[in-house]
Design a protein around this motif. Structure first.
Motif, PDB file in Angstrom:
ATOM      1  N   TRP A  35      18.119  62.652  50.690  1.00  0.00           N
ATOM      2  CA  TRP A  35      19.276  62.788  49.794  1.00  0.00           C
ATOM      3  C   TRP A  35      19.326  64.232  49.270  1.00  0.00           C
ATOM      4  O   TRP A  35      18.348  64.724  48.692  1.00  0.00           O
ATOM      5  N   ARG A 204      15.365  52.196  57.583  1.00  0.00           N
ATOM      6  CA  ARG A 204      16.287  51.218  57.025  1.00  0.00           C
ATOM      7  C   ARG A 204      15.644  50.456  55.868  1.00  0.00           C
ATOM      8  O   ARG A 204      16.255  50.302  54.792  1.00  0.00           O
ATOM      9  N   THR A 207      15.069  52.700  52.767  1.00  0.00           N
ATOM     10  CA  THR A 207      16.283  52.991  52.006  1.00  0.00           C
ATOM     11  C   THR A 207      16.619  51.854  51.052  1.00  0.00           C
ATOM     12  O   THR A 207      16.964  52.082  49.889  1.00  0.00           O
ATOM     13  N   GLY A 208      16.503  50.606  51.526  1.00  0.00           N
ATOM     14  CA  GLY A 208      16.751  49.470  50.645  1.00  0.00           C
ATOM     15  C   GLY A 208      15.724  49.373  49.531  1.00  0.00           C
ATOM     16  O   GLY A 208      16.059  49.082  48.376  1.00  0.00           O
ATOM     17  N   THR A 211      15.874  52.378  46.742  1.00  0.00           N
ATOM     18  CA  THR A 211      17.070  52.375  45.901  1.00  0.00           C
ATOM     19  C   THR A 211      17.165  51.125  45.022  1.00  0.00           C
ATOM     20  O   THR A 211      18.132  50.968  44.280  1.00  0.00           O
ATOM     21  N   SER A 234      20.719  47.039  43.774  1.00  0.00           N
ATOM     22  CA  SER A 234      20.204  48.347  44.183  1.00  0.00           C
ATOM     23  C   SER A 234      21.324  49.384  44.185  1.00  0.00           C
ATOM     24  O   SER A 234      22.512  49.046  44.301  1.00  0.00           O
ATOM     25  N   THR A 235      20.933  50.625  44.054  1.00  0.00           N
ATOM     26  CA  THR A 235      21.912  51.716  44.117  1.00  0.00           C
ATOM     27  C   THR A 235      22.641  51.692  45.445  1.00  0.00           C
ATOM     28  O   THR A 235      23.862  51.892  45.505  1.00  0.00           O
ATOM     29  N   LEU A 236      21.909  51.416  46.515  1.00  0.00           N
ATOM     30  CA  LEU A 236      22.515  51.371  47.842  1.00  0.00           C
ATOM     31  C   LEU A 236      23.628  50.330  47.897  1.00  0.00           C
ATOM     32  O   LEU A 236      24.691  50.573  48.492  1.00  0.00           O
ATOM     33  N   MET A 239      26.902  51.678  46.414  1.00  0.00           N
ATOM     34  CA  MET A 239      27.484  52.898  46.968  1.00  0.00           C
ATOM     35  C   MET A 239      28.467  52.556  48.082  1.00  0.00           C
ATOM     36  O   MET A 239      28.214  51.661  48.894  1.00  0.00           O
ATOM     37  N   LYS A 241      30.511  53.564  51.622  1.00  0.00           N
ATOM     38  CA  LYS A 241      30.098  54.256  52.836  1.00  0.00           C
ATOM     39  C   LYS A 241      30.301  55.749  52.690  1.00  0.00           C
ATOM     40  O   LYS A 241      29.444  56.556  53.100  1.00  0.00           O
ATOM     41  N   LEU A 244      27.542  57.267  50.487  1.00  0.00           N
ATOM     42  CA  LEU A 244      26.272  57.406  51.204  1.00  0.00           C
ATOM     43  C   LEU A 244      26.326  58.572  52.177  1.00  0.00           C
ATOM     44  O   LEU A 244      25.410  59.410  52.217  1.00  0.00           O
ATOM     45  N   VAL A 248      23.680  61.968  51.849  1.00  0.00           N
ATOM     46  CA  VAL A 248      22.500  61.875  52.720  1.00  0.00           C
ATOM     47  C   VAL A 248      22.606  62.862  53.872  1.00  0.00           C
ATOM     48  O   VAL A 248      23.673  63.062  54.446  1.00  0.00           O
TER      49      VAL A 248
END
Length: 385
Positions: A35, A204, A207-208, A211, A234-236, A239, A241, A244, A248
């Motif tokens: 990030w 993957r 990331t989950g 966040t 989660s932040t993800l 967010m 698309k 993100l 990133v």
């Protein structure tokens, strides 16, 4: 703007309107792994009301910044499946990595000089605890903070003496791994090191995981490793698309990328620990040594003895953050008992925040950077989302 040192000024909020141009505070942020500076963009809507200037820097290899040269990349030893055991190989690898990080420290130092001169950033008023620069390194970016503090005494004073401008250096939500602390024997979980997953799966799952929000107990054994909270999400999960994609930049974090190599090598060659100790202990402390040779570092400039180092940590972050706090407090207690010469170290807990507090709770995050009240909780529930 790409600086002469190769870093990129991703965004600058400018001089706050209606404020004395000679006394406002500037917050300079160095991002973490994958990030980049855009993940801090929500702070900008707060700059004017708080009367501060915010400058986001992108590190080398990230959007707008210069890539590393072949000569610089040659200082990164190849990533091995197991740590090297030969003493000469360990020493050589550590020396190369320390040289690489000293170069990164120098380019950050020169960039700060450039910002002060060209953007006319006011100096710090340490009596009033105002003005100057608060320098923030998030997550992996804290290694850049530690490299700078470790080596600043070896850099000549430039056009301006930065000592008069740097008010505070912040480790922002730095995990134990990045401070050189060993993992505990009990469940040392991090998806990036999970050999049962492919590299694509690790990215993957990581990331989950990173966040998400976690609820932790009061002891290392009760820090939650895997099971995150459903609420808050989660932040993800919140967010878009576009959010993100705009925050990133993957290439430095994949196998062969510079940050991926650094994550592995700085750990395996024990350089994360050396950088942390170089930053934490002052030159007249026996802990303050060059990383590989053991001799005291040379000093030709000023090591910023009076600069506060603050650890801002998020208590709903991944378990490695409260574990780092636990170990750091132990280390500081030992140093105090031993009469060590340690920088002024303070801590501020972001209560209710995860690793991406700057996105989910920007007002509370900025307050944790700016407040002059030390060792105090900042509760995200006290601030508008």
């Amino acid at each position: 703007m790409t600086t002469t040192s190769g870093l990129f000024v991703f965004k600058d909020s400018g001089v706050p309107e209606g404020r004395d141009p000679n006394s406002y505070t500037t917050v300079v942020v160095v991002h973490g792994y994958v990030w980049h500076g855009a993940i801090f963009s929500k702070l900008f809507s707060l700059a004017q009301s708080r009367g501060v200037r915010i400058i986001l820097l992108n590190r080398r290899e990230y959007p707008g910044a210069k890539p590393y040269t072949p000569e610089e990349r040659a200082l990164l030893p190849p990533v091995l499946d197991t740590p090297p055991t030969d003493e000469a190989e360990l020493r050589s690898g550590a020396e190369m990595l320390e040289m690489f990080m000293q170069q990164r420290a120098r380019e950050l130092y020169d960039t700060l000089q450039e910002l002060v001169v060209e953007r006319q950033i006011p100096p710090a008023d340490k009596d009033a605890q105002a003005g100057g620069i608060i320098l923030v390194g998030w997550s992996l970016g804290s290694a850049w903070m530690n490299a700078l503090l470790s080596h600043v005494g070896s850099f000549p004073v430039g056009e301006v003496a930065l000592k008069g401008y740097i008010r505070r250096v912040i480790w922002y939500d730095t995990i134990c791994f990045l401070l050189g602390y060993p993992y505990p024997s009990h469940d040392p979980y991090n998806p990036l090191w999970d050999s049962s997953l492919t590299y694509e799966e690790r990215g993957r799952v990581f990331t989950g995981w990173v966040t998400a929000y976690f609820s932790h107990g009061d002891t290392p054994e009760t820090f939650e490793r895997r099971k995150w909270l459903k609420t808050p999400p989660s932040t993800l999960a919140t967010m878009s698309k576009d959010d993100l994609e705009s925050t990133v930049h993957i290439p430095p974090g994949v196998p062969g990328g510079a940050d991926w190599i650094l994550l592995h090598d700085l750990h395996k060659y024990d350089v994360f620990r050396r950088l942390k100790e170089g930053a934490l202990y002052l030159s007249d402390d026996p802990h303050k040594k060059s990383g590989s040779g053991g001799e005291p570092r040379a000093h030709v400039g000023d090591e910023w003895r009076d600069v506060e180092v603050r650890y801002v940590w998020c208590d709903h972050s991944v378990w490695e953050v409260p574990y780092a706090v636990y170990l750091l407090r132990e280390e500081l207690d030992r140093a105090k008992k031993d009469g060590g010469s340690v920088r002024r170290m303070t801590m501020s807990r972001l209560k209710g925040a995860n690793h991406f507090a700057q996105w989910d709770h920007p007002a509370a995050t900025l307050e944790s950077f700016l407040t002059n009240t030390v060792n105090q909780d900042v509760d995200v529930s006290d601030y508008k989302a």
